[in-house]
Design a protein around this motif. Structure first.
Motif, PDB file in Angstrom:
ATOM      1  N   VAL A   1       0.863  -1.170   0.000  1.00  0.00           N
ATOM      2  CA  VAL A   1       0.000   0.000   0.000  1.00  0.00           C
ATOM      3  C   VAL A   1       0.904   1.226   0.000  1.00  0.00           C
ATOM      4  CG1 VAL A   1      -1.930  -1.098   1.213  1.00  0.00           C
ATOM      5  CG2 VAL A   1      -0.167   0.090   2.536  1.00  0.00           C
ATOM      6  N   SER A   2       0.341   2.368  -0.382  1.00  0.00           N
ATOM      7  CA  SER A   2       1.123   3.600  -0.409  1.00  0.00           C
ATOM      8  C   SER A   2       0.805   4.486   0.779  1.00  0.00           C
ATOM      9  CB  SER A   2       0.799   4.394  -1.676  1.00  0.00           C
ATOM     10  OG  SER A   2       0.895   3.572  -2.799  1.00  0.00           O
ATOM     11  N   SER A   3      -0.269   4.147   1.501  1.00  0.00           N
ATOM     12  CA  SER A   3      -0.731   5.035   2.564  1.00  0.00           C
ATOM     13  C   SER A   3      -0.335   4.537   3.947  1.00  0.00           C
ATOM     14  CB  SER A   3      -2.255   5.157   2.513  1.00  0.00           C
ATOM     15  OG  SER A   3      -2.849   3.926   2.865  1.00  0.00           O
ATOM     16  N   SER A   4      -0.348   5.471   4.897  1.00  0.00           N
ATOM     17  CA  SER A   4      -0.236   5.137   6.315  1.00  0.00           C
ATOM     18  C   SER A   4      -1.393   5.802   7.022  1.00  0.00           C
ATOM     19  CB  SER A   4       1.039   5.717   6.907  1.00  0.00           C
ATOM     20  OG  SER A   4       2.113   4.880   6.657  1.00  0.00           O
ATOM     21  N   ALA A   5      -2.090   5.026   7.833  1.00  0.00           N
ATOM     22  CA  ALA A   5      -3.189   5.598   8.612  1.00  0.00           C
ATOM     23  C   ALA A   5      -2.793   5.605  10.075  1.00  0.00           C
ATOM     24  CB  ALA A   5      -4.450   4.761   8.418  1.00  0.00           C
ATOM     25  N   ILE A   6      -3.158   6.662  10.766  1.00  0.00           N
ATOM     26  CA  ILE A   6      -2.848   6.767  12.193  1.00  0.00           C
ATOM     27  C   ILE A   6      -4.106   7.152  12.957  1.00  0.00           C
ATOM     28  CG2 ILE A   6      -2.035   9.155  11.832  1.00  0.00           C
ATOM     29  CD1 ILE A   6      -0.095   8.696  14.163  1.00  0.00           C
ATOM     30  N   THR A   7      -4.294   6.546  14.120  1.00  0.00           N
ATOM     31  CA  THR A   7      -5.332   7.038  15.034  1.00  0.00           C
ATOM     32  C   THR A   7      -4.669   7.340  16.367  1.00  0.00           C
ATOM     33  OG1 THR A   7      -5.995   4.974  16.103  1.00  0.00           O
ATOM     34  CG2 THR A   7      -7.037   5.463  13.994  1.00  0.00           C
ATOM     35  N   ILE A   8      -5.079   8.432  16.965  1.00  0.00           N
ATOM     36  CA  ILE A   8      -4.579   8.830  18.281  1.00  0.00           C
ATOM     37  C   ILE A   8      -5.784   8.847  19.214  1.00  0.00           C
ATOM     38  CG2 ILE A   8      -3.444  10.656  19.602  1.00  0.00           C
ATOM     39  CD1 ILE A   8      -2.197  11.594  16.919  1.00  0.00           C
ATOM     40  N   SER A   9      -5.845   7.876  20.123  1.00  0.00           N
ATOM     41  CA  SER A   9      -6.993   7.766  21.034  1.00  0.00           C
ATOM     42  C   SER A   9      -6.586   8.326  22.397  1.00  0.00           C
ATOM     43  CB  SER A   9      -7.398   6.295  21.193  1.00  0.00           C
ATOM     44  OG  SER A   9      -7.713   5.732  19.943  1.00  0.00           O
ATOM     45  N   LEU A  10      -7.175   9.452  22.736  1.00  0.00           N
ATOM     46  CA  LEU A  10      -6.853  10.105  24.012  1.00  0.00           C
ATOM     47  C   LEU A  10      -7.936   9.799  25.029  1.00  0.00           C
ATOM     48  CD1 LEU A  10      -5.982  13.543  22.429  1.00  0.00           C
ATOM     49  CD2 LEU A  10      -4.338  11.942  23.439  1.00  0.00           C
ATOM     50  N   PRO A  11      -7.548   9.581  26.286  1.00  0.00           N
ATOM     51  CA  PRO A  11      -8.564   9.267  27.304  1.00  0.00           C
ATOM     52  C   PRO A  11      -9.345  10.517  27.717  1.00  0.00           C
ATOM     53  CG  PRO A  11      -6.406   9.395  28.314  1.00  0.00           C
ATOM     54  CD  PRO A  11      -6.187   9.599  26.836  1.00  0.00           C
ATOM     55  N   SER A  12     -10.006  11.126  26.729  1.00  0.00           N
ATOM     56  CA  SER A  12     -10.749  12.358  27.023  1.00  0.00           C
ATOM     57  C   SER A  12     -12.104  12.289  26.343  1.00  0.00           C
ATOM     58  CB  SER A  12      -9.964  13.570  26.529  1.00  0.00           C
ATOM     59  OG  SER A  12      -9.770  13.503  25.135  1.00  0.00           O
ATOM     60  N   GLY A  13     -12.739  11.116  26.440  1.00  0.00           N
ATOM     61  CA  GLY A  13     -14.046  10.942  25.824  1.00  0.00           C
ATOM     62  C   GLY A  13     -15.144  11.683  26.562  1.00  0.00           C
ATOM     63  N   VAL A  14     -16.345  11.530  26.040  1.00  0.00           N
ATOM     64  CA  VAL A  14     -17.498  12.271  26.539  1.00  0.00           C
ATOM     65  C   VAL A  14     -17.833  11.873  27.981  1.00  0.00           C
ATOM     66  CG1 VAL A  14     -19.194  10.645  25.592  1.00  0.00           C
ATOM     67  CG2 VAL A  14     -19.805  13.026  25.808  1.00  0.00           C
ATOM     68  N   CYS A  15     -17.420  10.681  28.396  1.00  0.00           N
ATOM     69  CA  CYS A  15     -17.749  10.270  29.776  1.00  0.00           C
ATOM     70  C   CYS A  15     -16.968  11.077  30.815  1.00  0.00           C
ATOM     71  CB  CYS A  15     -17.545   8.763  29.973  1.00  0.00           C
ATOM     72  SG  CYS A  15     -15.840   8.251  30.067  1.00  0.00           S
TER      73      CYS A  15
END
Lengths: 414, 414
Positions: A24-38
């Motif tokens: 593949v040519s792409s890189s995907a990143i997710t950054i999950s911060l412990p700052s959700g709606v709860c």
């Protein structure tokens, strides 16, 4: 297909998980911060949503315009979502631009401007999101159902209320950010093409010395559940139902997913066949599985013209209940193929793959290969699904309807 | 990335186009039949939509249930869409199931049951789709705008009217199917993993002797255009605008796409910056390019609270017009990166790739490689975009608003 996973836990509680994807040519990143709606203060609901918007209005040396220009100039496609527990920043770009994108996100995480002048427009946009929900009754119904179904504050609505948004101040929200935009419990996941040593080095350099806060505690209160009718002069009655099931980390997880697939996995699924096709009752009907860390639900939606709403509700509830008694070998075999195929096909997207890595690490503290999942799906027997459904029968429903008339809900109590 | 294309034109007018994609497990197929909404008889609008539903209710030796079971048991994820010129059947599955899926689709194309008993439920579902649109005002506005913008019947709405659906009979629709479910002008596209010789052999065997009909002629009448307000007590005003641009086969196509990207390609785009971010005016704003064979439009949408609708309209129209005079080198460079990146990333999905192949063949009678497109995008100069916009200025708008109040539209005539 063999998969190569990487995991690195930094001393401040941040974890990097990564999977190299061939060709593949792409890189995907997710950054999950412990700052959700709860974590929103209860009289300041909507905080996390406003903050996610505000964070992208200038960071490091860049103002709002400079930040947007820089991400667009890298061909970065990004979006931000606020979930129950996490705020997730997702970005997909061609692999050679990943380092430059990471550098910008490090600024967003550690040096957001959070300027006074950008605060009001950020609040205004979330207030408009809230108002726009009135023109999307299906989405509104499902969002409010979650609030009734999960223990508070876990199912809380994203956009707060007009009052909570109006009450929010920039100073409060900066304090909230300082407390919850926290590496401790954050997960960064990357899928696609990358040089892992360089990736780990960059994350270490940018975020390794980001000071950790103690993880925030959540006190939950029992969910309201029950039955709600929101009168609206809408064209359709939007019927939503939820009942409890097992979480993603439970031994019965695969049985629960297969049960959901038999109910709603394709055109031959029970809900589709019995409700939509045989009786022509609905415009749209579906059931889907959703898991938080310690609570999970099966969420069912049916949209139909008001004069067919009562029958739709009764047939739908009947199907949810009938499953436990008469699921067949043939249905289960079909559901297994569907689940495994959709999984493999989904994982051809680097964005989906990055999301799956983050979810695995959050729920399980480890990463599952496609082979592990496929084997686990294959191993489930009809008896195991029946046993699972006997232990977790469709009942104790939370229900919410948006439409012209209330419905007779006695079928829920049988 | 080198790309391997295959094209085969069968004697009955059916064309197979295919692209092998390395290192994927899936194969995606689209079947574009020349039976789009523009061929609906004018007092039987909705015919194509009902037919697409009806086709999946039994075919060959299988009844509705058998057909759905067979596709689900192959892990086939499919959907059907009715466009202006084509009805498109799309299916994605693991590669080893492609032959079995093809065999089923051959039945759907050549031996659909089209039974009387399945006719009424098919009509009912489209009638419900039509009714459900009332609860999705943004979608309804854009759909009705197309009808005003394109020459009739090219922009015609998908679902017909309550009257046209009620008037439809099974016998008429069977005749319609016989005429328009036609290999002559049909395009089958496949992207992913496959053995091309086997694929071509199967298509030849299943569909090579499918008898061709003469292509249907379409008589168009000039579009109504103008300004429409549909009063609705909605939370938002849904403002839609369309103006003419060049088609996909035009020399100025890439200039038009880049202009659309500068306007609406990301968070730093003009509409997003000027309308949403600086002024906090809208919940959602976007402009998108859309091309039929001989007509194309730039379609703009803005959703906002009613009290901000007038200002939103004026600022949006101002931005559409301003572009022609002051687009910069820097903006264009950014738009080129965005367009090229999104193209490469999109093509990592076999489903998107199959759709792109069919579109290329329909519009251009040939397939474009990613390199060809990227080179063409790179070659466009600021002067060329300006010249394009001078020749195709934002004007002669079709406009449609759904919301509580009509707007002052004098800004459209400046």
């Amino acid at each position: 297909m063999s998969q190569v996973f990487h995991t690195e836990e930094f001393s401040n509680g941040l974890t990097l998980v990564a999977e190299a994807v061939a060709d593949v040519s792409s890189s995907a990143i997710t950054i999950s911060l412990p700052s959700g709606v709860c974590f929103d203060p209860s009289d300041r609901s909507g905080s996390a949503a406003v903050l996610a918007e505000w964070c992208f209005r200038g960071a490091g040396d860049r103002d709002t315009r400079g930040l947007n220009d820089a991400l667009d100039a890298l061909g970065c496609q990004h979006h931000e979502s606020v979930l129950s527990h996490h705020t997730v920043f997702s970005a997909t770009q061609l692999a050679w631009n990943l380092p430059a994108v990471l550098e910008i996100y490090a600024d967003i995480l550690r040096r957001p401007a959070l300027s006074q002048e950008a605060f009001d427009p950020s609040c205004d946009l979330i207030a408009q999101d809230l108002e726009a929900l009135e023109d999307e009754p299906a989405r509104k119904a499902m969002m409010q159902l979650r609030e009734k179904f999960y223990p508070d504050p876990l199912g809380r609505g994203l956009y707060g209320t007009a009052e909570s948004l109006a009450a929010l101040t920039a100073e409060e929200l900066r304090d909230h950010a300082a407390k919850h935009m926290n590496p401790n419990g954050a997960i960064i996941s990357v899928a696609g093409k990358f040089d892992y040593d360089r990736l780990r080095g960059m994350i270490g350099e940018y975020l390794g010395d980001w000071s950790a806060q103690a993880p925030a505690e959540i006190q939950t209160t029992p969910p309201p559940r029950g039955i709600t009718h929101i009168p609206k002069d809408s064209a359709q009655a939007h019927i939503t139902l939820a009942h409890e099931t097992v979480t993603l980390s439970d031994d019965q997880y695969y049985a629960a997913r297969l049960a959901a697939t038999v109910l709603s996995g394709g055109m031959s699924s029970r809900l589709f066949t019995e409700v939509r096709e045989k009786r022509g009752l609905v415009y749209h009907v579906s059931a889907s599985y959703h898991s938080l860390k310690d609570h999970a639900g099966m969420f069912t939606y049916a949209g139909t013209v008001p004069q067919k709403a009562q029958e739709t509700l009764e047939v739908t509830v009947g199907e949810l209940r009938r499953l436990a008694s008469d699921i067949t070998e043939e249905e289960l075999a079909k559901a297994k193929t569907q689940l495994k195929s959709s999984l493999v096909m989904q994982c051809e997207s680097t964005g989906s793959r990055a999301g799956a890595l983050a979810s695995d690490y959050y729920h399980l503290k480890r990463l599952r290969s496609l082979t592990e999942i496929a084997d686990a799906v294959s191993a489930v027997s009809v008896d195991e699904v029946k046993e699972h459904l006997a232990q977790r029968p469709a009942g104790d429903f939370a229900m919410l309807v948006i439409g012209p008339e209330p419905l007779d809900t006695s079928c829920l109590n049988v």
